[in-house]
Design a protein around this motif. Sequence first.
Motif, PDB file in Angstrom:
ATOM      1  N   ALA A  30       5.260  23.396   3.793  1.00  0.00           N
ATOM      2  CA  ALA A  30       5.802  22.178   3.183  1.00  0.00           C
ATOM      3  C   ALA A  30       5.261  21.975   1.776  1.00  0.00           C
ATOM      4  N   LEU A  31       4.029  22.431   1.510  1.00  0.00           N
ATOM      5  CA  LEU A  31       3.440  22.273   0.181  1.00  0.00           C
ATOM      6  C   LEU A  31       4.210  23.061  -0.870  1.00  0.00           C
ATOM      7  N   ARG A  32       4.996  24.048  -0.424  1.00  0.00           N
ATOM      8  CA  ARG A  32       5.781  24.859  -1.358  1.00  0.00           C
ATOM      9  C   ARG A  32       7.207  24.326  -1.520  1.00  0.00           C
ATOM     10  N   MET A  33       7.507  23.214  -0.847  1.00  0.00           N
ATOM     11  CA  MET A  33       8.875  22.693  -0.854  1.00  0.00           C
ATOM     12  C   MET A  33       9.052  21.503  -1.788  1.00  0.00           C
ATOM     13  N   ARG A  34       8.127  21.311  -2.714  1.00  0.00           N
ATOM     14  CA  ARG A  34       8.162  20.255  -3.718  1.00  0.00           C
ATOM     15  C   ARG A  34       8.317  18.861  -3.077  1.00  0.00           C
ATOM     16  N   PRO A  35       7.402  18.510  -2.152  1.00  0.00           N
ATOM     17  CA  PRO A  35       7.475  17.163  -1.565  1.00  0.00           C
ATOM     18  C   PRO A  35       6.816  16.131  -2.470  1.00  0.00           C
ATOM     19  N   ASP A  36       7.356  14.917  -2.469  1.00  0.00           N
ATOM     20  CA  ASP A  36       6.641  13.791  -3.068  1.00  0.00           C
ATOM     21  C   ASP A  36       5.646  13.217  -2.058  1.00  0.00           C
ATOM     22  N   ALA A  93      -5.539  19.281   9.792  1.00  0.00           N
ATOM     23  CA  ALA A  93      -6.222  18.149   9.156  1.00  0.00           C
ATOM     24  C   ALA A  93      -6.738  18.542   7.780  1.00  0.00           C
ATOM     25  N   LEU A  94      -7.279  19.741   7.664  1.00  0.00           N
ATOM     26  CA  LEU A  94      -7.782  20.200   6.367  1.00  0.00           C
ATOM     27  C   LEU A  94      -6.645  20.342   5.365  1.00  0.00           C
ATOM     28  N   ASP A  95      -5.514  20.874   5.823  1.00  0.00           N
ATOM     29  CA  ASP A  95      -4.388  21.094   4.916  1.00  0.00           C
ATOM     30  C   ASP A  95      -3.786  19.782   4.436  1.00  0.00           C
ATOM     31  N   ILE A  96      -3.642  18.797   5.323  1.00  0.00           N
ATOM     32  CA  ILE A  96      -3.031  17.533   4.910  1.00  0.00           C
ATOM     33  C   ILE A  96      -3.966  16.770   3.978  1.00  0.00           C
ATOM     34  N   LEU A  97      -5.296  16.830   4.222  1.00  0.00           N
ATOM     35  CA  LEU A  97      -6.231  16.164   3.327  1.00  0.00           C
ATOM     36  C   LEU A  97      -6.267  16.840   1.961  1.00  0.00           C
ATOM     37  N   GLN A  98      -6.142  18.160   1.941  1.00  0.00           N
ATOM     38  CA  GLN A  98      -6.069  18.860   0.663  1.00  0.00           C
ATOM     39  C   GLN A  98      -4.799  18.481  -0.086  1.00  0.00           C
ATOM     40  N   ALA A  99      -3.699  18.303   0.664  1.00  0.00           N
ATOM     41  CA  ALA A  99      -2.447  17.878   0.029  1.00  0.00           C
ATOM     42  C   ALA A  99      -2.610  16.492  -0.589  1.00  0.00           C
ATOM     43  N   MET A 100      -3.286  15.585   0.159  1.00  0.00           N
ATOM     44  CA  MET A 100      -3.527  14.243  -0.364  1.00  0.00           C
ATOM     45  C   MET A 100      -4.380  14.284  -1.626  1.00  0.00           C
ATOM     46  N   ASN A 101      -5.247  15.292  -1.715  1.00  0.00           N
ATOM     47  CA  ASN A 101      -6.157  15.410  -2.855  1.00  0.00           C
ATOM     48  C   ASN A 101      -5.557  16.141  -4.044  1.00  0.00           C
ATOM     49  N   THR A 102      -4.374  16.737  -3.853  1.00  0.00           N
ATOM     50  CA  THR A 102      -3.825  17.603  -4.914  1.00  0.00           C
ATOM     51  C   THR A 102      -2.427  17.163  -5.324  1.00  0.00           C
ATOM     52  N   ALA A 154       0.834  -1.204   0.000  1.00  0.00           N
ATOM     53  CA  ALA A 154       0.000   0.000   0.000  1.00  0.00           C
ATOM     54  C   ALA A 154       0.873   1.259   0.000  1.00  0.00           C
ATOM     55  N   VAL A 155       1.968   1.217   0.767  1.00  0.00           N
ATOM     56  CA  VAL A 155       2.883   2.363   0.773  1.00  0.00           C
ATOM     57  C   VAL A 155       3.551   2.513  -0.588  1.00  0.00           C
ATOM     58  N   LYS A 156       3.965   1.395  -1.160  1.00  0.00           N
ATOM     59  CA  LYS A 156       4.606   1.427  -2.476  1.00  0.00           C
ATOM     60  C   LYS A 156       3.646   1.943  -3.548  1.00  0.00           C
ATOM     61  N   ALA A 157       2.353   1.602  -3.413  1.00  0.00           N
ATOM     62  CA  ALA A 157       1.354   2.038  -4.385  1.00  0.00           C
ATOM     63  C   ALA A 157       0.840   3.453  -4.116  1.00  0.00           C
ATOM     64  N   ARG A 158       1.444   4.147  -3.125  1.00  0.00           N
ATOM     65  CA  ARG A 158       1.137   5.552  -2.826  1.00  0.00           C
ATOM     66  C   ARG A 158      -0.292   5.748  -2.339  1.00  0.00           C
ATOM     67  N   LEU A 159      -0.791   4.836  -1.511  1.00  0.00           N
ATOM     68  CA  LEU A 159      -2.081   5.059  -0.861  1.00  0.00           C
ATOM     69  C   LEU A 159      -1.893   6.032   0.298  1.00  0.00           C
ATOM     70  N   ASN A 160      -2.910   6.868   0.512  1.00  0.00           N
ATOM     71  CA  ASN A 160      -2.891   7.793   1.653  1.00  0.00           C
ATOM     72  C   ASN A 160      -3.381   7.057   2.902  1.00  0.00           C
ATOM     73  N   VAL A 219     -12.763  14.012   2.954  1.00  0.00           N
ATOM     74  CA  VAL A 219     -12.183  12.855   3.633  1.00  0.00           C
ATOM     75  C   VAL A 219     -12.266  11.625   2.744  1.00  0.00           C
ATOM     76  N   GLY A 220     -13.442  11.378   2.150  1.00  0.00           N
ATOM     77  CA  GLY A 220     -13.644  10.183   1.355  1.00  0.00           C
ATOM     78  C   GLY A 220     -12.767  10.126   0.122  1.00  0.00           C
ATOM     79  N   SER A 221     -12.496  11.280  -0.496  1.00  0.00           N
ATOM     80  CA  SER A 221     -11.688  11.282  -1.719  1.00  0.00           C
ATOM     81  C   SER A 221     -10.192  11.288  -1.421  1.00  0.00           C
ATOM     82  N   ALA A 222      -9.796  11.799  -0.245  1.00  0.00           N
ATOM     83  CA  ALA A 222      -8.366  11.904   0.077  1.00  0.00           C
ATOM     84  C   ALA A 222      -7.827  10.648   0.725  1.00  0.00           C
ATOM     85  N   LEU A 223      -8.595  10.043   1.594  1.00  0.00           N
ATOM     86  CA  LEU A 223      -8.071   8.970   2.444  1.00  0.00           C
ATOM     87  C   LEU A 223      -8.335   7.604   1.812  1.00  0.00           C
ATOM     88  N   ASP A 224      -7.317   6.719   1.901  1.00  0.00           N
ATOM     89  CA  ASP A 224      -7.452   5.366   1.357  1.00  0.00           C
ATOM     90  C   ASP A 224      -7.514   4.299   2.446  1.00  0.00           C
TER      91      ASP A 224
END
Length: 469
Positions: free
Chosen positions: A323-329, A341-350, A248-254, A391-396
């Motif tokens: 951190a979103l401006r620091m080009r993270p994978d 929580a809102l910011d990390i879920l938005q990051a997962m969605n974008t 799951a980590v290798k497949a990039r699931l949140n 939540v439903g679209s960001a979290l796996d």
Amino acid sequence: MNPSDEALPSLRDALRRSASGGSDFLGERLRSLAQTQRDSRVIADGAGMLPGVGPSHSSYSQVRHRLHRGLLEVLNPQAVAQAGMPQIQAAIEAYLDDALARESLPLSRAERDQLGEDLLYEVIGLGPLSPLMTDPTVADILINGPHQVYVERHGLLELSEVRFHDNEHLMLTIERILARVGRRVDESQPMADARLPDGSRVNVIVPPIAVHGPSMSIRRFMREVYGMKELVAGGSLTAKAAEFLRLAVKARLNIIVSGGTGSGKTTMLNCLSNHIPEGERILTVEDTAELRLNHRHIVTLEARPANAEGRGHVSIRDIVRNALRMRPDRIIVGEVRGGEALDILQAMNTGHDGSLATLHSNSPRDTLARLETMMLMAEVELPQRVLREQVGSALDLIVHLGRFADGSRRVTHITEVVDVDNGTVLTQDLFLTRREGEHIVMRGQGIVPAAAREFHERGVELDPALFQP
């Protein structure tokens, strides 16, 4: 010249002045020690007592405390702060040599060495707590006033034999810990957080908030790094569940890792993070830097509390936004507690797929409810339906951990977040841990994840046999 070389004369001069000056301080302290030894013949316990000095009345800890107080009076604090370990040890040796030369005391060499070691702990270490901090079996240290020190070993609490002399002695230790990180506690600021040099987390609360005396908790930073193999061997989860999480980590699931206090969330987060492939840029955001990732391209970020003047506070949310401006994978958040929580879920969605975080909750469903509540703490006017869709679209996946009565920590649920239907987040349990008779067993539920297509699209082969009971 090395600062410690400059500090040594100050230490020695202070000791010589104390020994040769008009003050009878050393003679008074040593006469007290001699009287203590004559008055008591109780064999010492394992907490560093001298033979012949009993813990029940005139204890060795009391004598050590008086000598420590005397040592602090004759040592220059600035010199101690600048001196190295050899210089401080030499100064304490000189202190004892001068003291013993003035009085005739029935001390063996072993007793004298023990006294010197304890005084060293008092000056630069954590006093009576020093032996606990070097004990690899101790996970947490809980001080409820000077005479009650509990430790957690193997998941269970037990009362230790360690004692402080009084509230003042405990406060001296607390002040020494906080001084290292530029913080303090008093009536106007009765609570504080700090981190020891080894990474252990410290929380302090003092009167008037703490009614029965100063209280301190230390969450040890464990140097031993656990991997999935160790967790499987320890019974925290099955080999099939561990293999699924690796894929799951290798497949990039949140993934959100949830559970109660001390359930092993940080350990699990560390294990999951170490399966991130090389070549990806990782940013970790934590209150206290605890994660230890075997990864080459990693940026570690840590929140900062306000100083004594109430300035300089940098929250986890501030760091996540930056951190979103620091080009993270991938972004890894040590613990989600509020509006971040809102910011990390938005990051997962974008585009930041494969991000990881932990939070406190009682069950996977409670994890979803807590995420929703914390998103509202971001003070953004969004309807409940929109929050749940986020939540439903960001979290796996939700990996939930729990502590059992025997002190063991186990993964109790591996739950997939499937979709949102009519404002309800739909989930399905892939692995569950249940008690079966005398045994606690984790079993697959025979359900292949709805995200199996994502595994395939990302080049990760998922074997359906992993989920069979």
